[in-house]
Design a protein around this motif. Structure first.
Motif, PDB file in Angstrom:
ATOM      1  N   LYS A   5     118.495  11.258  -0.380  1.00  0.00           N
ATOM      2  CA  LYS A   5     118.121  12.271   0.580  1.00  0.00           C
ATOM      3  C   LYS A   5     118.428  13.636   0.238  1.00  0.00           C
ATOM      4  O   LYS A   5     119.903  13.630  -0.304  1.00  0.00           O
ATOM      5  CB  LYS A   5     118.141  11.995   1.952  1.00  0.00           C
ATOM      6  N   VAL A   6     117.960  14.856   0.162  1.00  0.00           N
ATOM      7  CA  VAL A   6     118.432  16.089   0.068  1.00  0.00           C
ATOM      8  C   VAL A   6     119.189  16.409   1.477  1.00  0.00           C
ATOM      9  O   VAL A   6     118.604  16.244   2.373  1.00  0.00           O
ATOM     10  CB  VAL A   6     117.322  16.701  -0.365  1.00  0.00           C
ATOM     11  N   GLU A   7     120.262  17.064   1.217  1.00  0.00           N
ATOM     12  CA  GLU A   7     120.989  17.417   2.297  1.00  0.00           C
ATOM     13  C   GLU A   7     120.866  19.085   2.463  1.00  0.00           C
ATOM     14  O   GLU A   7     120.777  19.834   1.645  1.00  0.00           O
ATOM     15  CB  GLU A   7     122.551  17.236   1.982  1.00  0.00           C
ATOM     16  N   LYS A   8     120.663  19.556   3.724  1.00  0.00           N
ATOM     17  CA  LYS A   8     120.460  20.942   4.092  1.00  0.00           C
ATOM     18  C   LYS A   8     121.711  21.526   3.475  1.00  0.00           C
ATOM     19  O   LYS A   8     123.013  21.065   3.941  1.00  0.00           O
ATOM     20  CB  LYS A   8     120.358  21.070   5.567  1.00  0.00           C
ATOM     21  N   ASP A  29     121.283  19.805 -15.156  1.00  0.00           N
ATOM     22  CA  ASP A  29     119.911  19.774 -15.713  1.00  0.00           C
ATOM     23  C   ASP A  29     120.041  20.807 -16.750  1.00  0.00           C
ATOM     24  O   ASP A  29     120.165  22.048 -16.556  1.00  0.00           O
ATOM     25  CB  ASP A  29     118.926  20.174 -14.558  1.00  0.00           C
ATOM     26  N   VAL A  30     119.831  20.290 -17.941  1.00  0.00           N
ATOM     27  CA  VAL A  30     119.741  21.122 -19.077  1.00  0.00           C
ATOM     28  C   VAL A  30     118.490  22.336 -19.195  1.00  0.00           C
ATOM     29  O   VAL A  30     118.876  23.360 -19.614  1.00  0.00           O
ATOM     30  CB  VAL A  30     119.629  20.424 -20.404  1.00  0.00           C
ATOM     31  N   LYS A  31     117.490  21.964 -18.474  1.00  0.00           N
ATOM     32  CA  LYS A  31     116.190  22.716 -18.384  1.00  0.00           C
ATOM     33  C   LYS A  31     116.654  23.930 -17.203  1.00  0.00           C
ATOM     34  O   LYS A  31     116.129  24.780 -17.271  1.00  0.00           O
ATOM     35  CB  LYS A  31     115.238  22.128 -18.166  1.00  0.00           C
ATOM     36  N   GLN A  32     117.452  23.487 -16.486  1.00  0.00           N
ATOM     37  CA  GLN A  32     117.769  24.561 -15.323  1.00  0.00           C
ATOM     38  C   GLN A  32     119.249  24.700 -15.361  1.00  0.00           C
ATOM     39  O   GLN A  32     120.243  24.221 -14.503  1.00  0.00           O
ATOM     40  CB  GLN A  32     117.422  24.078 -13.854  1.00  0.00           C
ATOM     41  N   GLY A  33     119.830  25.394 -16.414  1.00  0.00           N
ATOM     42  CA  GLY A  33     121.310  25.520 -16.842  1.00  0.00           C
ATOM     43  C   GLY A  33     122.148  26.077 -15.538  1.00  0.00           C
ATOM     44  O   GLY A  33     123.504  25.822 -15.657  1.00  0.00           O
ATOM     45  N   ARG A  34     121.639  26.934 -14.767  1.00  0.00           N
ATOM     46  CA  ARG A  34     122.175  27.558 -13.719  1.00  0.00           C
ATOM     47  C   ARG A  34     122.265  26.820 -12.395  1.00  0.00           C
ATOM     48  O   ARG A  34     123.131  27.200 -11.538  1.00  0.00           O
ATOM     49  CB  ARG A  34     121.640  28.988 -13.443  1.00  0.00           C
ATOM     50  N   ARG A  35     121.836  25.503 -12.539  1.00  0.00           N
ATOM     51  CA  ARG A  35     121.696  24.935 -11.397  1.00  0.00           C
ATOM     52  C   ARG A  35     122.642  23.549 -11.228  1.00  0.00           C
ATOM     53  O   ARG A  35     122.732  22.698 -12.560  1.00  0.00           O
ATOM     54  CB  ARG A  35     120.195  24.360 -11.020  1.00  0.00           C
ATOM     55  N   GLN A  36     123.208  23.138 -10.511  1.00  0.00           N
ATOM     56  CA  GLN A  36     124.260  21.772 -10.490  1.00  0.00           C
ATOM     57  C   GLN A  36     123.773  21.138  -9.042  1.00  0.00           C
ATOM     58  O   GLN A  36     123.602  21.674  -8.089  1.00  0.00           O
ATOM     59  CB  GLN A  36     125.612  22.268 -10.466  1.00  0.00           C
ATOM     60  N   TYR A  46     122.134  14.518  -1.719  1.00  0.00           N
ATOM     61  CA  TYR A  46     122.531  15.325  -2.701  1.00  0.00           C
ATOM     62  C   TYR A  46     122.589  16.704  -2.230  1.00  0.00           C
ATOM     63  O   TYR A  46     121.735  17.171  -1.296  1.00  0.00           O
ATOM     64  CB  TYR A  46     121.649  15.102  -4.179  1.00  0.00           C
ATOM     65  N   GLN A  47     123.297  17.561  -2.970  1.00  0.00           N
ATOM     66  CA  GLN A  47     123.267  18.972  -2.549  1.00  0.00           C
ATOM     67  C   GLN A  47     122.864  19.872  -3.805  1.00  0.00           C
ATOM     68  O   GLN A  47     123.446  19.503  -5.103  1.00  0.00           O
ATOM     69  CB  GLN A  47     124.282  19.775  -2.060  1.00  0.00           C
ATOM     70  N   THR A  48     121.895  20.482  -3.871  1.00  0.00           N
ATOM     71  CA  THR A  48     121.819  21.483  -5.234  1.00  0.00           C
ATOM     72  C   THR A  48     122.478  23.016  -5.010  1.00  0.00           C
ATOM     73  O   THR A  48     122.464  23.480  -4.159  1.00  0.00           O
ATOM     74  CB  THR A  48     120.275  21.671  -5.255  1.00  0.00           C
ATOM     75  N   LYS A  49     123.207  23.072  -5.980  1.00  0.00           N
ATOM     76  CA  LYS A  49     124.047  24.628  -6.068  1.00  0.00           C
ATOM     77  C   LYS A  49     123.791  25.352  -6.996  1.00  0.00           C
ATOM     78  O   LYS A  49     123.122  24.924  -7.998  1.00  0.00           O
ATOM     79  CB  LYS A  49     125.598  24.027  -5.979  1.00  0.00           C
ATOM     80  N   ASN A  50     124.296  26.547  -7.065  1.00  0.00           N
ATOM     81  CA  ASN A  50     124.092  27.709  -8.127  1.00  0.00           C
ATOM     82  C   ASN A  50     125.519  28.402  -8.101  1.00  0.00           C
ATOM     83  O   ASN A  50     125.523  29.687  -7.623  1.00  0.00           O
ATOM     84  CB  ASN A  50     122.887  28.683  -7.920  1.00  0.00           C
ATOM     85  N   ILE A  51     126.359  27.641  -8.506  1.00  0.00           N
ATOM     86  CA  ILE A  51     127.871  28.083  -8.810  1.00  0.00           C
ATOM     87  C   ILE A  51     128.078  28.857 -10.107  1.00  0.00           C
ATOM     88  O   ILE A  51     127.887  28.229 -11.217  1.00  0.00           O
ATOM     89  CB  ILE A  51     128.743  26.750  -8.606  1.00  0.00           C
ATOM     90  N   SER A 295     122.391  -3.254  -9.218  1.00  0.00           N
ATOM     91  CA  SER A 295     121.493  -2.577  -8.516  1.00  0.00           C
ATOM     92  C   SER A 295     121.365  -0.964  -9.018  1.00  0.00           C
ATOM     93  O   SER A 295     122.243  -0.553  -9.683  1.00  0.00           O
ATOM     94  CB  SER A 295     121.803  -2.517  -6.942  1.00  0.00           C
ATOM     95  N   LYS A 296     120.191  -0.402  -8.681  1.00  0.00           N
ATOM     96  CA  LYS A 296     120.147   1.102  -9.034  1.00  0.00           C
ATOM     97  C   LYS A 296     119.244   1.789  -8.144  1.00  0.00           C
ATOM     98  O   LYS A 296     118.516   1.370  -7.156  1.00  0.00           O
ATOM     99  CB  LYS A 296     119.183   0.965 -10.477  1.00  0.00           C
ATOM    100  N   PHE A 297     119.623   3.215  -8.199  1.00  0.00           N
ATOM    101  CA  PHE A 297     118.958   4.191  -7.482  1.00  0.00           C
ATOM    102  C   PHE A 297     118.751   5.648  -7.939  1.00  0.00           C
ATOM    103  O   PHE A 297     119.508   5.837  -8.808  1.00  0.00           O
ATOM    104  CB  PHE A 297     119.496   4.225  -5.841  1.00  0.00           C
ATOM    105  N   LEU A 298     117.978   6.135  -7.546  1.00  0.00           N
ATOM    106  CA  LEU A 298     117.807   7.446  -7.844  1.00  0.00           C
ATOM    107  C   LEU A 298     118.556   8.724  -7.097  1.00  0.00           C
ATOM    108  O   LEU A 298     118.109   8.942  -5.938  1.00  0.00           O
ATOM    109  CB  LEU A 298     116.399   7.946  -7.763  1.00  0.00           C
ATOM    110  N   PRO A 299     119.692   9.258  -7.818  1.00  0.00           N
ATOM    111  CA  PRO A 299     120.235  10.424  -6.677  1.00  0.00           C
ATOM    112  C   PRO A 299     119.662  11.575  -6.527  1.00  0.00           C
ATOM    113  O   PRO A 299     119.822  12.341  -5.358  1.00  0.00           O
ATOM    114  CB  PRO A 299     121.660  10.603  -7.601  1.00  0.00           C
ATOM    115  N   CYS A 300     118.696  11.992  -7.461  1.00  0.00           N
ATOM    116  CA  CYS A 300     118.284  13.120  -7.294  1.00  0.00           C
ATOM    117  C   CYS A 300     116.772  13.111  -8.041  1.00  0.00           C
ATOM    118  O   CYS A 300     116.625  12.920  -9.358  1.00  0.00           O
ATOM    119  CB  CYS A 300     119.061  14.425  -7.687  1.00  0.00           C
ATOM    120  N   SER A 301     115.696  13.429  -7.150  1.00  0.00           N
ATOM    121  CA  SER A 301     114.274  13.367  -7.991  1.00  0.00           C
ATOM    122  C   SER A 301     113.684  14.511  -8.402  1.00  0.00           C
ATOM    123  O   SER A 301     112.651  14.722  -9.109  1.00  0.00           O
ATOM    124  CB  SER A 301     113.238  12.679  -6.900  1.00  0.00           C
ATOM    125  N   THR A 302     114.505  15.650  -8.351  1.00  0.00           N
ATOM    126  CA  THR A 302     114.160  16.949  -8.616  1.00  0.00           C
ATOM    127  C   THR A 302     114.717  17.303 -10.181  1.00  0.00           C
ATOM    128  O   THR A 302     114.251  18.487 -10.639  1.00  0.00           O
ATOM    129  CB  THR A 302     114.342  18.104  -7.594  1.00  0.00           C
TER     130      THR A 302
END
Length: 314
Positions: A5-8, A29-36, A46-51, A295-302
């Motif tokens: 799940k995505v965290e606010k 994400d290599v295509k979104q190099g400014r995003r972590q 997960y949390q998406t950042k732009n550090i 077992s396996k899971f998807l940490p981030c779908s984006t």
């Protein structure tokens, strides 16, 4: 397969940190190099950042809560602490062909040395904070013995060489001196038994572990399982273990690095298990050392499949 799940969050803020060092899976994400993307294994969020300090950077090491970051284009290199936000410039790398990095102590220690290592060339780059250039050193072991990896146990640097020979490494001035430990060799896996495997060198609570990731399948790209060995310093030999108790191992195939976390139960992390990522795959896998199941899971779908994943302790 479970999807995280995505965290606010505030995308410009720094990752939430616990009162003690905590394992995060960092997805670049290599295509979104400014995003972590920071994935919390205990909350499955997960949390998406732009550090700014991490934008378009490679993570070469994480030690004592500090990251060693390298710009793959300019070769700019520096230490950065995501908690204190302190930054320390290091000399520029000559190339990105170095496989990993290790710190001899916390960067707050004036005696801290930073070592980059290149397995292909059997070479090291050594510096301290404030140096303007690295000192390059070619490592010469016995014939046919090559440099593989480094790990810190207490204040001692250990170097793993081919055929599982073990050395201590001491920084004297700006060079590294190696001393081989006389020990019983771990039998080299037979190609008939292990057509392909990868080895990881991991420290935990003053102990040294060697982890074998074993492959199978037509292209030898599927994971069969893991062998875990603990270094018995008294007997001077690698001992195979079936359980790591309340600890958890985290491995990244990208740069063949790993870390280990103790008392993981307190945080809701699955213990006696190995969390691992594979090159060019978005999935996170968990190998249970008791049941021997994966077992396996998807940490981030984006994120795209053009990604790099690291484990960091911050």
């Amino acid at each position: 397969m479970e999807v995280a799940k995505v965290e606010k969050q505030n995308t410009h803020s720094y990752p939430v940190t616990a009162s003690r060092l905590y394992p995060w899976l960092v997805i670049l994400d290599v295509k979104q190099g400014r995003r972590q993307t920071f994935f919390d294994v205990s909350k499955n969020q997960y949390q998406t950042k732009n550090i700014p300090e991490m934008c378009n950077k490679l993570i070469y090491a994480c030690s004592h809560g500090w990251l060693v970051l390298v710009d793959p284009h300019s070769m700019d290199c520096y230490l950065w602490n995501p908690i204190s936000l302190e930054k320390a410039q290091l000399p520029s790398l000559e190339s990105i062909n170095y496989n990993g990095c290790i710190l001899s102590s916390s960067p707050s220690d004036p005696e801290c040395h930073i070592l980059f290592f290149n397995r292909l060339e059997n070479s090291l780059l050594v510096c301290q904070k404030g140096d303007f250039e690295f000192n390059k050193q070619v490592v010469i072991f016995a014939e046919g013995v090559d440099l593989k990896d480094f790990a810190m146990v207490g204040k001692t640097i250990y170097c793993l060489a081919s055929r599982y020979t073990l050395y201590t490494a001491e920084v004297v001035g700006r060079t590294v001196q190696f001393t081989r430990l006389i020990m019983e060799e771990l039998p080299w896996p037979s190609p008939l038994d292990l057509p392909r495997f990868e080895a990881f060198f991991v420290e935990s609570c003053g102990e040294l572990f060697l982890v074998h990731m074993m492959f199978f399948g037509f292209r030898m790209e599927e994971i069969y399982g893991f062998f875990v060995f603990r270094m018995d310093f008294e007997e001077k030999r690698w001992v195979k273990v079936k359980s790591i108790g309340d600890r958890t191992i985290f491995l990244s195939q990208h740069n063949n690095t790993g870390c280990m976390y103790s008392l993981a139960t307190e945080l809701g992390i699955k213990t006696n298990s190995i969390y691992f990522t594979m090159n060019c795959q978005r999935l996170l896998y968990v190998f249970d050392l008791e049941s021997l199941c994966i077992s396996k899971f998807l940490p981030c779908s984006t994120v795209s499949r053009d990604l790099v994943q690291y484990w960091v302790m911050i």
